[in-house]
Design an enzyme around this catalytic site. Structure first.
Site, PDB file in Angstrom:
ATOM      1  N   ARG A  59       0.826  -1.228   0.000  1.00  0.00           N
ATOM      2  CA  ARG A  59       0.000   0.000   0.000  1.00  0.00           C
ATOM      3  C   ARG A  59       0.852   1.268   0.000  1.00  0.00           C
ATOM      4  O   ARG A  59       0.392   2.331  -0.431  1.00  0.00           O
ATOM      5  CB  ARG A  59      -0.955  -0.035   1.212  1.00  0.00           C
ATOM      6  CG  ARG A  59      -1.787   1.191   1.378  1.00  0.00           C
ATOM      7  CD  ARG A  59      -3.030   1.014   2.235  1.00  0.00           C
ATOM      8  NE  ARG A  59      -2.924   0.078   3.329  1.00  0.00           N
ATOM      9  CZ  ARG A  59      -2.352   0.322   4.523  1.00  0.00           C
ATOM     10  NH1 ARG A  59      -1.798   1.492   4.749  1.00  0.00           N
ATOM     11  NH2 ARG A  59      -2.324  -0.604   5.459  1.00  0.00           N
ATOM     12  N   TYR A 113     -17.768  19.437 -12.116  1.00  0.00           N
ATOM     13  CA  TYR A 113     -18.190  18.051 -12.387  1.00  0.00           C
ATOM     14  C   TYR A 113     -19.178  17.618 -11.299  1.00  0.00           C
ATOM     15  O   TYR A 113     -18.896  17.776 -10.100  1.00  0.00           O
ATOM     16  CB  TYR A 113     -16.914  17.189 -12.368  1.00  0.00           C
ATOM     17  CG  TYR A 113     -17.102  15.711 -12.518  1.00  0.00           C
ATOM     18  CD1 TYR A 113     -17.735  15.178 -13.635  1.00  0.00           C
ATOM     19  CD2 TYR A 113     -16.618  14.840 -11.550  1.00  0.00           C
ATOM     20  CE1 TYR A 113     -17.882  13.800 -13.769  1.00  0.00           C
ATOM     21  CE2 TYR A 113     -16.754  13.476 -11.683  1.00  0.00           C
ATOM     22  CZ  TYR A 113     -17.391  12.960 -12.800  1.00  0.00           C
ATOM     23  OH  TYR A 113     -17.529  11.608 -12.925  1.00  0.00           O
ATOM     24  N   ASP A 186      -9.275  21.322 -10.917  1.00  0.00           N
ATOM     25  CA  ASP A 186      -9.461  20.088 -11.681  1.00  0.00           C
ATOM     26  C   ASP A 186      -8.984  20.404 -13.094  1.00  0.00           C
ATOM     27  O   ASP A 186      -9.639  21.133 -13.840  1.00  0.00           O
ATOM     28  CB  ASP A 186     -10.944  19.676 -11.655  1.00  0.00           C
ATOM     29  CG  ASP A 186     -11.172  18.338 -12.364  1.00  0.00           C
ATOM     30  OD1 ASP A 186     -10.405  18.015 -13.287  1.00  0.00           O
ATOM     31  OD2 ASP A 186     -12.136  17.631 -12.002  1.00  0.00           O
ATOM     32  N   LYS A 211      -9.036   9.754 -17.987  1.00  0.00           N
ATOM     33  CA  LYS A 211      -9.327  10.390 -19.287  1.00  0.00           C
ATOM     34  C   LYS A 211      -8.075  10.365 -20.182  1.00  0.00           C
ATOM     35  O   LYS A 211      -7.675   9.321 -20.630  1.00  0.00           O
ATOM     36  CB  LYS A 211      -9.848  11.814 -19.089  1.00  0.00           C
ATOM     37  CG  LYS A 211     -10.832  11.985 -17.929  1.00  0.00           C
ATOM     38  CD  LYS A 211     -12.104  11.193 -18.078  1.00  0.00           C
ATOM     39  CE  LYS A 211     -12.976  11.374 -16.849  1.00  0.00           C
ATOM     40  NZ  LYS A 211     -14.025  10.385 -16.712  1.00  0.00           N
TER      41      LYS A 211
HETATM   42  C1  LIG Z   1     -13.708  16.956 -15.025  1.00  0.00           C
HETATM   43  C2  LIG Z   1     -13.746  15.624 -14.358  1.00  0.00           C
HETATM   44  N1  LIG Z   1     -13.154  15.490 -13.165  1.00  0.00           N
HETATM   45  C3  LIG Z   1     -13.164  14.324 -12.496  1.00  0.00           C
HETATM   46  C4  LIG Z   1     -13.793  13.210 -13.022  1.00  0.00           C
HETATM   47  C5  LIG Z   1     -13.822  11.945 -12.232  1.00  0.00           C
HETATM   48  O1  LIG Z   1     -12.958  10.994 -12.764  1.00  0.00           O
HETATM   49  P1  LIG Z   1     -13.232   9.429 -12.555  1.00  0.00           P
HETATM   50  O2  LIG Z   1     -14.338   9.068 -13.498  1.00  0.00           O
HETATM   51  O3  LIG Z   1     -11.917   8.810 -12.874  1.00  0.00           O
HETATM   52  O4  LIG Z   1     -13.631   9.241 -11.134  1.00  0.00           O
HETATM   53  C6  LIG Z   1     -14.419  13.298 -14.269  1.00  0.00           C
HETATM   54  C7  LIG Z   1     -15.092  12.124 -14.858  1.00  0.00           C
HETATM   55  O5  LIG Z   1     -15.816  12.211 -15.829  1.00  0.00           O
HETATM   56  C8  LIG Z   1     -14.407  14.532 -14.944  1.00  0.00           C
HETATM   57  O6  LIG Z   1     -15.021  14.698 -16.138  1.00  0.00           O
END
Ligand SMILES: Cc1ncc(COP(=O)(O)O)c(C=O)c1O
Length: 389
Positions: A59, A113, A186, A211
């Site tokens: 871990r 998001y 983000d 992504k």
């Molecule tokens: C802008 C953004 N931040 C965070 C996330 C979250 O990522 P995850 O799907 O890997 O949890 C997403 C997912 O679509 C996203 O579009």
């Protein structure tokens, strides 16, 4: 050549490839382990407290994880380190958890998001942390006017999810710094390749590596990269909550990272070509693409970003939500599904939820432009639009 002399595309290829981790191989081995064995008790004790580069327990990390984290750190000049998480959503939650405490207020961009919003409204609220939403089009001075005695942090997502407003990140960071307020971003849409967050004043930069970093729609992973002032607490919080990631996921993300530059530029070229074409189509009222003037905050994109990725949205004219669904269902090459950043094109009718601002009137369809031939994608979109004309 030292890391700081390398250009970003070179860092993508060479980052995290230490000889002692790779042992002559081009790629880091996938280390699957929980237990680590020691020669004697003294060397076991010397491995604690856990630190990157010293094996202690699964871990606490292995070369597979350290190599990816180091490669991501190198992409953000001025970063002290990167923590990995099992999803982008977990990266958002633990970045916030490392910063706010009961009694604090968080300023959160209204175009964030949706699961980030839910984490604030349900998760942070449970711990006595208040969230106040602000308009993604707010100027730095307008954000400054919202600061209160209890404001601990400002969270940005630029461009915003679903509606793509670009924020004045450097301006907001400057007012935050003046008032001793922490900034989080983000940065999933741009990645450090198109927007270096830390040099522009951000303290903690978050990526859903699911992504563009992984890039092949086959991994869930997140990361947070921090400045020196925030690194220790980020690390401590992740350890406290037992956060770690599997070696196969880290390997796939590292493999994706090596080609992220060429993939992103292909996404960029195709998306701009298609976005411009969509501007001239009768059923399209507005194209929300940060590189186009029709997108709110385009001036900040032009000033601060070095590129644009493959995700944007269109606002449809004079049709109802059912027609937006019909448009998407009439597409052959665009899949209907969540996520984005993989090699494939996706289309999704979306309904932004806002409490401090308004979203454009009319049904919104989010498009992810994949690596297919853009002319084929345009022909497909043309067919879909004709179905609702
Ligand atoms: C802008 C953004 N931040 C965070 C996330 C979250 O990522 P995850 O799907 O890997 O949890 C997403 C997912 O679509 C996203 O579009």
């Amino acid at each position: 050549m030292s890391s700081k002399d390398k250009r970003p595309d070179t860092k993508l290829v060479h980052g995290g490839r230490r000889g002692e981790w790779l042992g002559g191989m081009v790629n880091v081995p996938v280390a699957r382990t929980s237990t680590v064995l020691f020669e004697d008790v003294a060397s076991m004790q010397a491995a604690y407290p856990p630190r990157d580069g010293t094996l202690s327990y699964g871990r606490n990390g292995t070369p597979t994880l350290w190599s990816l984290a180091e490669a991501l750190t190198e992409l953000e000049p001025g970063a002290a380190g990167t923590r990995l998480y099992p999803s982008g959503a977990a990266a958002v939650s633990f970045a916030l958890a490392s910063v706010v405490k009961p009694g604090d207020q968080l300023l959160m961009v209204d175009s964030v998001y949706q699961p980030t919003r839910t984490f604030c409204d349900l998760g942070l609220k449970r711990y006595g942390i208040a969230t106040r939403y602000y308009d993604p089009r707010a100027t730095a001075a307008e954000v400054e006017a919202l600061l209160s005695r209890t404001t601990k942090a400002i969270f940005m997502e630029s461009p915003g999810s679903l509606t793509f407003e670009v924020q004045d990140v450097p301006g907001i960071c400057a007012v935050a710094r003046k008032h001793g307020v922490t900034t989080l971003l983000d940065n999933t849409w741009a990645t450090p390749l198109f927007f270096q967050a830390l040099p522009r004043g951000i303290d903690l930069s978050i990526l859903a590596c699911t992504k563009y970093v992984a890039g092949h729609a086959d991994v869930m992973l997140g990361s947070v990269t921090a400045t020196e002032a925030y690194w220790q607490e980020l690390n401590r919080t992740a350890r406290l909550y037992g956060q770690s990631v599997g070696p196969d996921d880290a390997y796939l993300a590292a493999r994706g990272l090596r080609t992220m530059g060429v993939r992103l530029r292909r996404h960029e070229d195709s998306a701009i070509k298609i976005a411009r074409w969509l501007q001239d189509q009768a059923p399209v009222a507005q194209v929300l693409h940060p590189a186009l003037e029709s997108c709110p905050g385009h001036e900040y994109w032009k000033r601060d970003f070095t590129g644009s990725s493959g995700l944007f949205a269109i606002v449809l004219n004079d049709v109802d939500e059912a027609a937006a669904a019909r448009f998407v269902e009439n597409l052959d090459l665009f899949g209907i599904g969540y996520s984005w950043g993989g090699f494939e094109s996706l289309a999704l009718p979306v309904q932004p939820k806002r409490t401090a601002s308004t979203s454009p009137p009319g049904p919104i369809v989010r498009l992810h432009i994949g690596l297919e031939d853009p002319d084929d994608l345009m022909a497909d979109l043309d067919r879909g639009l004709r179905a609702i004309a």
